[in-house]
Write an enzyme that holds these catalytic residues in place. Structure first.
Site, PDB file in Angstrom:
ATOM      1  N   LYS A 104      -1.804  16.796   1.784  1.00  0.00           N
ATOM      2  CA  LYS A 104      -1.272  15.561   2.363  1.00  0.00           C
ATOM      3  C   LYS A 104       0.230  15.531   2.123  1.00  0.00           C
ATOM      4  O   LYS A 104       0.698  15.945   1.048  1.00  0.00           O
ATOM      5  CB  LYS A 104      -1.953  14.361   1.693  1.00  0.00           C
ATOM      6  CG  LYS A 104      -1.555  13.012   2.275  1.00  0.00           C
ATOM      7  CD  LYS A 104      -2.295  11.878   1.595  1.00  0.00           C
ATOM      8  CE  LYS A 104      -1.981  10.526   2.202  1.00  0.00           C
ATOM      9  NZ  LYS A 104      -2.704   9.419   1.529  1.00  0.00           N
ATOM     10  N   SER A 119      -5.108   6.388   4.655  1.00  0.00           N
ATOM     11  CA  SER A 119      -3.910   7.029   5.141  1.00  0.00           C
ATOM     12  C   SER A 119      -3.994   8.558   5.172  1.00  0.00           C
ATOM     13  O   SER A 119      -3.163   9.193   5.798  1.00  0.00           O
ATOM     14  CB  SER A 119      -2.728   6.628   4.253  1.00  0.00           C
ATOM     15  OG  SER A 119      -2.932   7.077   2.918  1.00  0.00           O
ATOM     16  N   SER A 135      -7.722   5.485   0.651  1.00  0.00           N
ATOM     17  CA  SER A 135      -7.227   6.485   1.590  1.00  0.00           C
ATOM     18  C   SER A 135      -7.842   7.876   1.508  1.00  0.00           C
ATOM     19  O   SER A 135      -7.550   8.715   2.353  1.00  0.00           O
ATOM     20  CB  SER A 135      -5.718   6.614   1.459  1.00  0.00           C
ATOM     21  OG  SER A 135      -5.117   5.560   2.138  1.00  0.00           O
TER      22      SER A 135
HETATM   23  N1  GLN Z   1      -5.349   0.939   3.572  1.00  0.00           N
HETATM   24  C1  GLN Z   1      -4.761   0.708   2.307  1.00  0.00           C
HETATM   25  C2  GLN Z   1      -3.297   0.396   2.457  1.00  0.00           C
HETATM   26  O1  GLN Z   1      -2.829   0.397   3.540  1.00  0.00           O
HETATM   27  C3  GLN Z   1      -4.980   1.871   1.394  1.00  0.00           C
HETATM   28  C4  GLN Z   1      -4.039   2.982   1.588  1.00  0.00           C
HETATM   29  C5  GLN Z   1      -4.165   4.053   0.544  1.00  0.00           C
HETATM   30  O2  GLN Z   1      -5.161   4.147  -0.160  1.00  0.00           O
HETATM   31  N2  GLN Z   1      -3.106   4.833   0.422  1.00  0.00           N
HETATM   32  O3  GLN Z   1      -2.602   0.145   1.533  1.00  0.00           O
END
Ligand code: GLN
Length: 486
Positions: A77, A152, A176
């Site tokens: 990532k 994400s 995410s």
């Molecule tokens: N959807 C959550 C956010 O937007 C989690 C994102 C994540 O775990 N990086 O913060």
């Protein structure tokens, strides 16, 4: 071997060790599959670098110094900094940025022998639930390219689902790893907070961020997780001084008598019927394997949304202050003085969702609002963690949905960021408590899209989670199904 790209991490590692195939052959196959950048999953690829690593792996395989995952491809990532690839965190503000060092997780997987295929698209600074917030374009879901892959870590999930790599890294701040794994029909695990080093992981919300592996099966995740975890206390102050484990060692343990808690708040009104049906069937499979389902309650589940969306932006507003046009990446061209340079650089470099979070974060931390929002959120965060400890008196692990629905259509929530926030309801509680959580394929729902089941364990119970998931995967074949045209 014509089916190289469909092999698991485990089988690839064995085939490499027994010299049925060379690391260069494997790398060449996966590099070829990334041609044309399917699903917009990758942000950087450099075949020279990858092939050089593969040649080094072949040398180690020949002279007996090979690591346990020698020659097996992985992609990272884009929030993990890498020396040999550009790192952008999905943001324009870091366009073209090259780090002088590798993140600890990247380094550890390389030490285990893994060959890096490239960097994976993600929501900008890992903020998002659909991978639509990347400055470099959305990622599409290999099961249906009109749908989002989740976020994400959407690039990671899409790349594994489309067999562009056998495994990838992801990060999970509020879901995410778990949610994109669920949307793309793969397996992913976020370990206990502090087990995997955050060194070199571009910070979003430091008290929540955790790295973890994403692959097709629990077994493959266990192989990667064993290499990723372990203390890094000189470089990450929240790293636990606790050795990694061989998470594959207990994979075949019986789960006879395992008490699986089913929180009633996870199966309420908001859960779509197709997801519920798939989960019910998967829970019955667990029962057939000897597990016992225990009704439990996590009474503050709903509060996890406002709590998370106060704490995470608060930390983000502080973490992102380092992107000022001086130290890293983009700097505005025309400005009159220092303050003007800061303003223009950040206005040009950050996308809308990132700006929204910085503003929310600065607001909840500001004088007069700190007590009303931030401090309250911290108190409820503690109560959410206590609720879990209460629940674990009656069960060994907790099962439920990862998300209320299957992957939604691209653009469906455009202009409505709160719709995305609400869909995080089932992953946020474990994040706020710092507990390990995973997602594993548990069936299919609307539109033939994959449905993931979430398993949450108590602190340091990653092995137990992976064991339960592995047992289910031996009894079912959801994790073996693949999108059409692979
Ligand atoms: N959807 C959550 C956010 O937007 C989690 C994102 C994540 O775990 N990086 O913060």
């Amino acid at each position: 071997m014509s089916d190289l790209h469909t092999l698991s991490v485990k089988v690839l590692a064995e085939s490499l060790r027994s010299k049925q195939v060379s690391a260069v052959e494997v790398a060449t196959r996966f590099l070829a599959r990334t041609g044309g950048n399917p699903h917009n999953a990758f942000l950087d690829i450099d075949s020279e670098v990858t092939l050089a690593q593969a040649r080094a792996s072949d040398a180690k395989l020949a002279d007996g110094t090979a690591g346990p995952l020698e020659g097996v491809p992985v992609a990272h990532k884009d929030v993990f900094v890498t020396r040999d690839f550009v790192t952008t965190a999905g943001s324009k503000i870091l366009q073209g940025y090259r780090s002088p060092f590798d993140a600890t997780v990247v380094q550890r997987l390389a030490q285990a022998g893994m060959v890096t295929v490239g960097k994976l698209n993600c929501d900008e600074f890992a903020m998002g639930s659909a991978n639509e917030n990347s400055a470099y374009g959305a990622v599409t879901n290999p099961w249906d390219t009109a749908r989002v892959p989740g976020g994400s870590s959407g690039g990671s999930a899409a790349a594994v689902a489309a067999r562009l790599v056998p495994a990838a890294t992801g990060t999970d701040t509020g879901g995410s790893i778990r949610q994109p794994a669920s949307f793309c029909g793969i397996t992913g695990i976020k370990p206990t907070y502090g087990r995997a080093s955050r060194y070199g992981m571009i910070a979003y919300a430091s008290s929540l961020d955790q790295a973890g592996p994403m692959a097709r099966s629990a077994e493959d995740c266990a192989l990667l997780l064993s290499a990723m975890c372990g203390p890094d206390i000189d470089r990450d102050s929240t790293s636990l001084d606790m050795p990694s484990e061989d998470f594959t060692a207990s994979l075949n343990n019986s789960i006879e008598g395992l008490r699986i808690g089913v929180p009633k708040e996870f199966f309420g009104e908001g859960l779509h019927a197709d997801v519920r049906a798939a989960l019910d069937a998967a829970l019955r499979e667990f029962e057939k394997l000897g597990a016992k389902l225990v009704p439990i309650s996590l009474p503050r589940t709903e509060l996890s949304i406002p709590v998370y969306y106060i704490i995470a932006p608060a930390e983000a507003s502080s973490n992102l202050s380092r992107f000022d046009g001086v130290k890293f990446g983009h700097r505005a061209k025309d400005y009159v003085d220092l303050v003007d340079m800061y303003k223009k650089t950040r206005a040009e470099g950050f996308g809308n969702e990132v700006k929204r979070r910085i503003m929310t974060g600065a607001y909840v931390l500001s004088h007069g609002y700190y007590d009303a929002y931030y401090l309250q959120a911290q108190k409820i965060r503690r109560m959410i963690a206590d609720d879990f400890q209460n629940a674990f008196k009656a069960c060994d692990l907790i099962a439920g949905p990862v998300a209320p629905s299957v992957a939604w259509k691209l653009g469906e929530n455009a202009g409505d960021p709160v719709a995305d926030y609400l869909a995080d309801i089932f992953t946020l509680p474990a994040s706020l408590a710092g507990l390990p959580g995973m997602s594993l394929p548990a069936g299919f729902g609307a539109g033939g899209m994959p449905v993931g089941m979430q398993l949450i364990g108590n602190y340091f119970k990653e092995a137990q989670l992976l064991n339960a998931a592995h047992r289910l995967q031996q009894a079912t074949d959801f994790h073996l199904r693949q999108p059409e045209g692979i």
